[in-house]
Design a protein around this motif. Structure first.
Motif, PDB file in Angstrom:
ATOM      1  N   GLN A 106      32.917  64.730  65.635  1.00  0.00           N
ATOM      2  CA  GLN A 106      33.931  65.483  64.901  1.00  0.00           C
ATOM      3  C   GLN A 106      35.176  64.636  64.646  1.00  0.00           C
ATOM      4  O   GLN A 106      35.924  64.888  63.707  1.00  0.00           O
ATOM      5  N   LYS A 107      35.396  63.636  65.478  1.00  0.00           N
ATOM      6  CA  LYS A 107      36.504  62.701  65.288  1.00  0.00           C
ATOM      7  C   LYS A 107      35.949  61.295  65.125  1.00  0.00           C
ATOM      8  O   LYS A 107      34.999  60.910  65.811  1.00  0.00           O
ATOM      9  N   ASP A 108      36.561  60.523  64.238  1.00  0.00           N
ATOM     10  CA  ASP A 108      36.233  59.111  64.107  1.00  0.00           C
ATOM     11  C   ASP A 108      36.846  58.369  65.304  1.00  0.00           C
ATOM     12  O   ASP A 108      38.044  58.514  65.567  1.00  0.00           O
ATOM     13  N   PRO A 109      36.076  57.579  66.045  1.00  0.00           N
ATOM     14  CA  PRO A 109      36.656  56.834  67.172  1.00  0.00           C
ATOM     15  C   PRO A 109      37.578  55.685  66.766  1.00  0.00           C
ATOM     16  O   PRO A 109      38.096  54.980  67.642  1.00  0.00           O
ATOM     17  N   GLN A 110      37.803  55.488  65.472  1.00  0.00           N
ATOM     18  CA  GLN A 110      38.700  54.415  65.042  1.00  0.00           C
ATOM     19  C   GLN A 110      40.089  54.626  65.643  1.00  0.00           C
ATOM     20  O   GLN A 110      40.632  55.734  65.602  1.00  0.00           O
ATOM     21  N   LEU A 197      43.182  57.432  65.635  1.00  0.00           N
ATOM     22  CA  LEU A 197      43.715  57.760  64.314  1.00  0.00           C
ATOM     23  C   LEU A 197      43.447  59.209  63.939  1.00  0.00           C
ATOM     24  O   LEU A 197      44.237  59.840  63.224  1.00  0.00           O
ATOM     25  N   ALA A 198      42.331  59.757  64.425  1.00  0.00           N
ATOM     26  CA  ALA A 198      41.996  61.152  64.137  1.00  0.00           C
ATOM     27  C   ALA A 198      43.064  62.110  64.637  1.00  0.00           C
ATOM     28  O   ALA A 198      43.269  63.182  64.056  1.00  0.00           O
ATOM     29  N   ASP A 199      43.760  61.737  65.700  1.00  0.00           N
ATOM     30  CA  ASP A 199      44.808  62.609  66.244  1.00  0.00           C
ATOM     31  C   ASP A 199      46.090  62.548  65.428  1.00  0.00           C
ATOM     32  O   ASP A 199      47.038  63.287  65.709  1.00  0.00           O
ATOM     33  N   HIS A 200      46.100  61.696  64.418  1.00  0.00           N
ATOM     34  CA  HIS A 200      47.290  61.546  63.576  1.00  0.00           C
ATOM     35  C   HIS A 200      46.980  61.777  62.095  1.00  0.00           C
ATOM     36  O   HIS A 200      47.765  61.391  61.233  1.00  0.00           O
ATOM     37  N   GLY A 201      45.821  62.421  61.833  1.00  0.00           N
ATOM     38  CA  GLY A 201      45.529  62.851  60.470  1.00  0.00           C
ATOM     39  C   GLY A 201      44.360  62.177  59.774  1.00  0.00           C
ATOM     40  O   GLY A 201      44.003  62.568  58.660  1.00  0.00           O
ATOM     41  N   TRP A 202      43.768  61.166  60.387  1.00  0.00           N
ATOM     42  CA  TRP A 202      42.618  60.478  59.787  1.00  0.00           C
ATOM     43  C   TRP A 202      41.393  61.371  60.014  1.00  0.00           C
ATOM     44  O   TRP A 202      40.720  61.289  61.022  1.00  0.00           O
ATOM     45  N   ASN A 203      41.107  62.254  59.052  1.00  0.00           N
ATOM     46  CA  ASN A 203      40.257  63.413  59.311  1.00  0.00           C
ATOM     47  C   ASN A 203      38.806  63.270  58.848  1.00  0.00           C
ATOM     48  O   ASN A 203      38.150  64.259  58.521  1.00  0.00           O
ATOM     49  N   THR A 204      38.284  62.060  58.835  1.00  0.00           N
ATOM     50  CA  THR A 204      36.875  61.883  58.505  1.00  0.00           C
ATOM     51  C   THR A 204      35.971  62.239  59.691  1.00  0.00           C
ATOM     52  O   THR A 204      36.383  62.147  60.841  1.00  0.00           O
ATOM     53  N   ILE A 273      35.776  63.478  71.230  1.00  0.00           N
ATOM     54  CA  ILE A 273      35.216  63.022  69.962  1.00  0.00           C
ATOM     55  C   ILE A 273      34.011  63.845  69.495  1.00  0.00           C
ATOM     56  O   ILE A 273      33.852  64.087  68.301  1.00  0.00           O
ATOM     57  N   ILE A 274      33.167  64.317  70.414  1.00  0.00           N
ATOM     58  CA  ILE A 274      31.886  64.896  70.009  1.00  0.00           C
ATOM     59  C   ILE A 274      31.918  66.424  70.013  1.00  0.00           C
ATOM     60  O   ILE A 274      31.901  67.062  68.961  1.00  0.00           O
ATOM     61  N   ASP A 275      31.944  67.011  71.192  1.00  0.00           N
ATOM     62  CA  ASP A 275      31.863  68.477  71.284  1.00  0.00           C
ATOM     63  C   ASP A 275      33.268  69.060  71.266  1.00  0.00           C
ATOM     64  O   ASP A 275      33.833  69.459  72.278  1.00  0.00           O
TER      65      ASP A 275
END
Length: 336
Positions: A106-110, A197-204, A273-275
């Protein structure tokens, strides 16, 4: 079509325990060498879940000498573990008939990482004198970081996937895969702050599964079985006994150890990141058209892709997920 698939899924759920499908050969390509981030797929292979669904699955690793991406369109693979949605947008833009059918992260690990305590928060990283970013990163998430968060191109230096510079310079910030470089740095004695980055809006989404549109049209039941079995593999891997999956991963990639895998999985859990997100109610693998459009719009706004170049209806088919499949497994394993 979705109604038809729903009926197929219901039928599969009814008969799977005593299924007598002829064993269908399936070749699944991953995006790198076997690791914890592939755990649910190796779990489904090792514990017999794929076999239960009438699938003879071969996992074909990616790696430094193997790019599996063109193998899907060429028919050498049936399913491909992709990265984030940008590559799927590229496929549509270039007329390559592949489709995303699930999103396991659900979140990109980048991420980007800094020496622990050296910068107060993500915003403070805009003042770092140097940020190491790979060439691919410069043409993707970095453009968003500049557009949405005020990072500056003059901060950039090339990242060569080596920690030597970072370890020697406390002021330096670098890109990271959230479950990789932070662990490597810790093994070298450097504690870090990891900014996902997902926690700051990188929503892929990430760790998406792609298949050929032809397979969706000709054998949607096989696609459904592969996705359902993989979802079950992930629940069993995350919440059950993952010993068999560890053994399969280590057999495929002897550089891995149980200790390394434990640390990697702990990092996945720490970063959520996953569940997480929609997966909590819709099941692991969940994805929505609305979120795909939101990331498309972010990519356009940031100048990563041009407006009007991606026909969004061709990017993904959400009909194989979002059904809560596997939530009963989680409930049973966690006592929830």
């Amino acid at each position: 079509m979705k109604t038809f698939r729903t009926a197929l899924a219901a039928l599969a759920a009814t008969v799977v325990a005593g299924a007598s499908w002829a064993s269908d050969k399936v070749v699944f390509g991953t995006n790198w060498l076997a690791q914890g981030g592939h755990g649910g797929f190796y779990q489904a292979l090792a514990d017999g879940t794929y076999e239960k669904y009438g699938l003879d699955v071969e996992i074909r690793m990616g790696g430094p000498q193997m790019n599996n991406r063109p193998m899907l369109a060429a028919g050498r693979l049936d399913f491909l573990m992709a990265g984030n949605l940008l590559l799927s947008f590229d496929n549509v833009r270039n007329g390559i008939p592949t489709t995303v059918v699930a999103a396991f992260f659900q979140k990109d690990p980048q991420a980007v990482m800094a020496h622990q305590g050296h910068y107060a928060d993500f915003a403070a990283l805009t003042e770092a004198p140097t940020v190491l970013v790979s060439k691919d990163g410069q043409f993707s998430f970095w453009q968003w970081m500049v557009d949405a968060h005020g990072f500056r191109d003059e901060q950039i230096r090339p990242y060569g996937f080596n920690l030597a510079q970072f370890l020697e310079d406390k002021d330096l910030v670098q890109q990271a895969y959230g479950t990789a470089e932070p662990l490597y740095a810790a093994a070298q004695g450097a504690e870090v702050d990891t900014f996902l980055l997902a926690d700051h809006g990188w929503n892929t989404y990430s760790t998406t599964i792609e298949t050929r549109q032809q397979l969706i049209e000709e054998d949607p039941e096989l696609v459904q079985r592969f996705i359902d079995a993989s979802i079950e593999g992930w629940y069993n891997f995350l919440y059950g006994d993952r010993t068999a999956a560890y053994e399969a991963i280590i057999a495929a990639n002897p550089e891995m150890t149980a200790e390394k895998l434990d640390k990697e999985i702990a990092q996945f859990e720490k970063l959520g990141i996953i569940d997480t997100g929609d997966a909590l109610e819709m099941g692991i693998g969940a994805m929505t058209d609305a979120r795909i459009k939101a990331f498309h719009d972010l990519a356009v706004q940031s100048g990563i892709i041009e407006e009007g170049t991606v026909e969004l209806s061709k990017v993904a088919d959400t009909g194989f997920v979002n059904k809560g499949h596997g939530l009963d497994i989680k409930s049973r394993l966690t006592g929830g």
